[in-house]
Write a protein that holds these residues in place. Structure first.
Motif, PDB file in Angstrom:
ATOM      1  N   THR A   1      59.750  -4.886 -25.683  1.00  0.00           N
ATOM      2  CA  THR A   1      59.952  -3.364 -26.615  1.00  0.00           C
ATOM      3  C   THR A   1      61.227  -4.019 -27.366  1.00  0.00           C
ATOM      4  O   THR A   1      61.146  -3.053 -28.475  1.00  0.00           O
TER       5      THR A   1
ATOM      6  N   ILE B   1      59.478   3.170 -31.242  1.00  0.00           N
ATOM      7  CA  ILE B   1      58.250   4.148 -31.663  1.00  0.00           C
ATOM      8  C   ILE B   1      58.489   4.907 -32.888  1.00  0.00           C
ATOM      9  O   ILE B   1      59.819   5.225 -33.155  1.00  0.00           O
TER      10      ILE B   1
ATOM     11  N   ASP C   1      50.362   6.734 -32.742  1.00  0.00           N
ATOM     12  CA  ASP C   1      51.672   6.037 -32.643  1.00  0.00           C
ATOM     13  C   ASP C   1      51.607   4.812 -31.702  1.00  0.00           C
ATOM     14  O   ASP C   1      52.032   3.771 -31.692  1.00  0.00           O
ATOM     15  N   ASP C   2      50.484   5.022 -30.634  1.00  0.00           N
ATOM     16  CA  ASP C   2      50.014   4.099 -29.819  1.00  0.00           C
ATOM     17  C   ASP C   2      49.133   2.671 -30.379  1.00  0.00           C
ATOM     18  O   ASP C   2      49.497   1.843 -30.120  1.00  0.00           O
TER      19      ASP C   2
ATOM     20  N   TYR D   1      51.911   0.778 -32.474  1.00  0.00           N
ATOM     21  CA  TYR D   1      52.629  -0.058 -31.399  1.00  0.00           C
ATOM     22  C   TYR D   1      51.765  -1.159 -31.102  1.00  0.00           C
ATOM     23  O   TYR D   1      52.162  -2.398 -31.151  1.00  0.00           O
TER      24      TYR D   1
ATOM     25  N   ARG E   1      51.420  -3.433 -34.208  1.00  0.00           N
ATOM     26  CA  ARG E   1      52.590  -4.222 -34.544  1.00  0.00           C
ATOM     27  C   ARG E   1      52.829  -5.242 -33.513  1.00  0.00           C
ATOM     28  O   ARG E   1      53.299  -6.365 -33.694  1.00  0.00           O
TER      29      ARG E   1
END
Length: 334
Positions: free
Chosen positions: A163, A169, A178-179, A182, A185
């Protein structure tokens, strides 16, 4: 994160407290709830960490938890989830065996625990995402550990080191994709996403924006934020002819549902966010160590459109998307 969680957030915390073997801390972040769910939790669970936002900042609220979390591992959980006692132990052991990555459990429906909510989240080259197996009866057809496109926001497990590497986020999304962002990325940094079916979590599924015009607006806008900021400029140019066809199809779908204004609204919002999206792409390009051609190997060609009863349907539109995706994949890998 809690937002007007009612009794569901209490059920979630109570289930976490039955976690076996693994020491843990619970950080509850309230997104300016207007019910009394947050105050009730403070009375019932005085031993956990509480944070409260003065306004609803969406899923970016998780960043507050990331800042103060003390553990070596992080698990993002939605308030409408119930975990099995062995959920965390299985994740930790799987991480030790399979290595760095983002992990998601088998998600089953809370009200019908033999029905799959997500057996891994999948995405195609056009940023159209779906929950694998959603609405299917769980008969063990998805009981194999596997690589997936990205992990569900309802529950994502990973290490604190990852993380820290992937980062926060991004609050540009507020909700939805958003998931996707993530996981994408992370993939750019050679961090895969995995589906661990031995870890079981039950998910109600938030009804906050269930099939509302606002939900369609956010889904479409946020999909394009991902496409514009996560693909390189050259990849976007190669994909443009296929994306144009897809956009015509999506526009027709929006018209058929009487919500075409949401498509226009999403386009206008993207114009307003153009500078921010371009800056975002420049920042992410500097962190990218894996080319788009490699990243899309974990994307699928198909797409299943969820219906309002929660099940996924492979429509004529889905078949067209699959055909175009295969052609676009070849164009991108030339």
């Amino acid at each position: 994160i809690n937002f007007n969680g009612g009794t569901m957030i209490q059920e979630c915390i109570e289930s976490i407290k039955k976690t076996k073997t693994i020491p843990y801390e619970i950080i509850l972040i309230d997104n300016a709830s207007t019910d009394n769910s947050f105050s009730k939790c403070k009375k019932i669970f005085p031993d956990i960490v509480f944070l409260k936002n003065e306004k609803n900042v969406g899923l970016g609220a998780r960043n507050l938890g990331l800042e103060i979390a003390k553990g070596n591992f992080i698990a993002f959980l939605d308030f409408d989830t119930i975990v099995e006692p062995s959920w965390l132990e299985i994740f930790v052991n799987s991480f030790a065996f399979n290595g760095d990555g983002l992990y998601q459990p088998k998600l089953l429906e809370s009200n019908r625990r033999d029905i799959i909510n997500s057996a891994g989240n999948m995405m195609n080259i056009f940023g159209l995402a779906y929950s694998r197996g959603k609405g299917e009866k769980d008969i063990g057809q998805y009981d194999k550990f596997s690589k997936i496109s990205y992990t569900s926001g309802a529950c994502t497990f990973t290490s604190k080191k990852i993380t820290d590497k992937v980062g926060e986020i991004d609050d540009i999304f507020f909700a939805y994709h958003d998931d996707v962002d993530y996981g994408w990325r992370a993939a750019m940094m050679n961090i895969p996403s995995y589906y661990e079916p031995k870890s079981i979590i039950y998910h109600y599924g938030s009804k906050t924006l269930s099939w509302s015009p606002k939900k369609f607006f956010l889904l479409e806008r946020n999909r394009w934020i991902c496409l514009q900021s996560l693909y390189s400029n050259s990849s976007q140019l190669k994909l443009f002819p296929y994306m144009l066809i897809i956009e015509i199809g999506i526009s027709l779908f929006f018209i058929s549902k009487g919500i075409f204004f949401q498509k226009i609204k999403a386009f206008i919002s993207l114009i307003k966010l153009n500078k921010q999206i371009r800056q975002r792409r420049l920042i992410l390009e500097e962190k990218k160590i894996i080319l788009d051609q490699e990243i899309i190997k974990n994307f699928v060609d198909d797409f299943f459109l969820p219906s309002q009863n929660g099940k996924t349907n492979k429509s004529f539109f889905s078949k067209i998307i699959e055909l175009l995706s295969k052609k676009a994949r070849k164009s991108l890998t030339k």
